[in-house]
Scaffold this motif. Structure first.
Motif, PDB file in Angstrom:
ATOM      1  N   UNK A   1      -6.015-104.546   4.572  1.00  0.00           N
ATOM      2  CA  UNK A   1      -5.051-105.051   3.577  1.00  0.00           C
ATOM      3  C   UNK A   1      -5.922-104.926   2.227  1.00  0.00           C
ATOM      4  N   UNK A   2      -7.135-105.033   2.249  1.00  0.00           N
ATOM      5  CA  UNK A   2      -7.983-104.855   0.932  1.00  0.00           C
ATOM      6  C   UNK A   2      -7.803-103.391   0.392  1.00  0.00           C
ATOM      7  N   UNK A   3      -7.720-102.309   1.219  1.00  0.00           N
ATOM      8  CA  UNK A   3      -7.215-100.887   0.706  1.00  0.00           C
ATOM      9  C   UNK A   3      -5.906-101.230   0.136  1.00  0.00           C
ATOM     10  N   UNK A   4      -5.092-101.836   0.750  1.00  0.00           N
ATOM     11  CA  UNK A   4      -3.557-101.755   0.128  1.00  0.00           C
ATOM     12  C   UNK A   4      -3.637-102.464  -1.531  1.00  0.00           C
ATOM     13  N   UNK A   5      -4.456-103.492  -1.661  1.00  0.00           N
ATOM     14  CA  UNK A   5      -4.716-104.182  -2.876  1.00  0.00           C
ATOM     15  C   UNK A   5      -5.467-102.814  -3.841  1.00  0.00           C
ATOM     16  N   UNK A   6      -6.342-102.214  -3.372  1.00  0.00           N
ATOM     17  CA  UNK A   6      -7.044-101.426  -4.036  1.00  0.00           C
ATOM     18  C   UNK A   6      -5.996-100.251  -4.669  1.00  0.00           C
ATOM     19  N   UNK A   7      -5.307 -99.879  -3.620  1.00  0.00           N
ATOM     20  CA  UNK A   7      -4.177 -99.035  -4.066  1.00  0.00           C
ATOM     21  C   UNK A   7      -3.172 -99.165  -5.158  1.00  0.00           C
ATOM     22  N   UNK A   8      -2.892-100.838  -4.812  1.00  0.00           N
ATOM     23  CA  UNK A   8      -1.896-101.102  -5.693  1.00  0.00           C
ATOM     24  C   UNK A   8      -2.557-101.393  -7.215  1.00  0.00           C
ATOM     25  N   UNK A   9      -3.854-101.813  -7.241  1.00  0.00           N
ATOM     26  CA  UNK A   9      -4.483-101.699  -8.483  1.00  0.00           C
ATOM     27  C   UNK A   9      -4.830-100.378  -9.150  1.00  0.00           C
ATOM     28  N   UNK A  10      -4.856 -99.412  -8.423  1.00  0.00           N
ATOM     29  CA  UNK A  10      -5.379 -98.122  -8.880  1.00  0.00           C
ATOM     30  C   UNK A  10      -6.615 -97.567  -8.618  1.00  0.00           C
ATOM     31  N   UNK A  11      -7.337 -98.619  -8.146  1.00  0.00           N
ATOM     32  CA  UNK A  11      -8.750 -98.491  -7.697  1.00  0.00           C
ATOM     33  C   UNK A  11      -8.862 -97.277  -6.807  1.00  0.00           C
ATOM     34  N   UNK A  12      -8.158 -97.046  -5.780  1.00  0.00           N
ATOM     35  CA  UNK A  12      -8.085 -95.901  -5.012  1.00  0.00           C
ATOM     36  C   UNK A  12      -6.805 -95.076  -5.187  1.00  0.00           C
ATOM     37  N   UNK A  13      -6.655 -93.708  -4.451  1.00  0.00           N
ATOM     38  CA  UNK A  13      -5.576 -92.837  -4.761  1.00  0.00           C
ATOM     39  C   UNK A  13      -4.909 -93.030  -3.364  1.00  0.00           C
ATOM     40  N   UNK A  14      -5.493 -93.225  -2.315  1.00  0.00           N
ATOM     41  CA  UNK A  14      -4.745 -93.164  -0.974  1.00  0.00           C
ATOM     42  C   UNK A  14      -5.659 -93.912  -0.133  1.00  0.00           C
ATOM     43  N   UNK A  15      -4.424 -94.419   0.872  1.00  0.00           N
ATOM     44  CA  UNK A  15      -5.175 -95.229   1.954  1.00  0.00           C
ATOM     45  C   UNK A  15      -4.927 -94.313   3.117  1.00  0.00           C
TER      46      UNK A  15
END
Ligand code: GLU
Length: 302
Positions: free
Chosen positions: A206-220
């Motif tokens: 779920x923290x990866x999903x947050x990071x995806x939504x905030x633009x911190x990562x490109x892909x989960x």
């Protein structure tokens, strides 16, 4: 068919011909569970395999309770409702079914959220009696824990923002920030086989999903089954791309060396194909995707 717990767990010669999810009033409770507890368990299960010599079963029986490690942030598989505290999903129902087969009705189960990197330790030190949470059977893990199953097969996939047109498959990961959970098979695969990708790790997805939504990562990246659950929660914003590019076979984790318990759970899975189907149809299968229950793999204890 009404089965007592004694019959269901001690192999008294009764093999349930009709395993079924009953709408009300389970029949796994037996002599030493209250009728209220029995009624809370909807699974009617029996195995002819003896649990004699299972340290985990002895502990469960004498304590009158079972602790099962799960995930709590994976919709469709293992999810805790923050308001009610209730757990739901395919893995949760598989866990309830296995507990019922051991004579433990739903109210005797404590679910404990354990992240991917802590599963082997939690099983080894007895913090949990079983683990049911998107737990891939691997040779490396088999050196530390035992697995019953597999009870489900999926594969590593990719989840991106709906607006992303640059990542269409695992071939497009070079230079991309790729998020997954520490200690998982997908993050290991990225680190080993995709050296130009930039791995980003959190303890839970779920923290990866947050990071995806905030633009911190490109892909989960993790199992397709998990990603489809997140995409279904936010279809206007997220999409699963490409095809699964590994094979992940989910097992029920248990303490290494408890062969009696592993054999018993494998027997329960093998005999309970109709229970499995009902669990699948009421959870992951709601998406309309049809899959078959895999055959169990009775790997020899090492
Ligand atoms: N099935 C993979 C694994 O066991 C990924 C999902 C998870 O981390 O639970 O590592």
């Amino acid at each position: 068919m009404k089965l007592t717990r004694k019959a269901s767990v001690a192999g008294a010669g009764i093999i349930a011909a009709a395993l079924a999810l009953t709408a009300c009033g389970g029949s796994t409770g037996g002599t030493d569970t209250s009728s209220a507890a029995a009624a809370a368990t909807p699974y009617s299960v029996a195995s002819s395999v003896s649990l004699t010599g299972s340290p985990t079963y002895d502990k469960i029986k004498s304590g009158g309770k079972i602790t099962i490690g799960v995930k709590e942030d994976q919709p469709g598989l293992g999810l805790k409702d923050p308001t009610t505290g209730q757990y739901s999903g395919f893995d949760i129902e598989i866990a309830r079914w296995m507990a019922a087969s051991l004579g433990m009705s739903a109210d005797k189960i404590t679910f404990q959220a354990i992240p991917s990197s802590n599963r082997e330790q939690a099983l080894a030190n007895g913090q949990v009696d079983l683990y049911v949470g998107t737990y891939s059977i691997t040779d490396k893990r088999k050196a530390l824990v035992d697995f019953a199953g597999p009870y489900f097969v999926t594969g590593q996939g990719l989840l991106v923002k709906k607006s992303n047109d640059s990542i269409k498959s695992e071939k497009d990961l070079d230079g991309k920030k790729v998020c997954s959970a520490t200690g998982s098979t997908p993050i290991q695969n990225i680190k080993t086989n995709y050296p130009k990708a930039i791995p980003v790790e959190f303890d839970v997805y779920s923290k990866c999903i947050d990071a995806l939504n905030s633009g911190q990562v490109d892909v989960v990246t993790t199992d397709q089954a998990i990603l489809l659950g997140y995409a279904a929660q936010d279809p206007d914003n997220l999409k699963v791309v490409g095809q699964p590019f590994t094979t992940e076979k989910y097992g029920i984790g248990l303490k290494k060396g408890d062969t009696a318990l592993r054999t018993f759970l494998n027997d329960t899975l093998t005999k309970g194909k109709d229970v499995w189907s009902k669990i699948y149809d009421s959870t992951l299968g709601k998406s309309g995707l049809k899959v078959a229950q895999p055959a169990v793999d009775n790997y020899p204890a090492s």
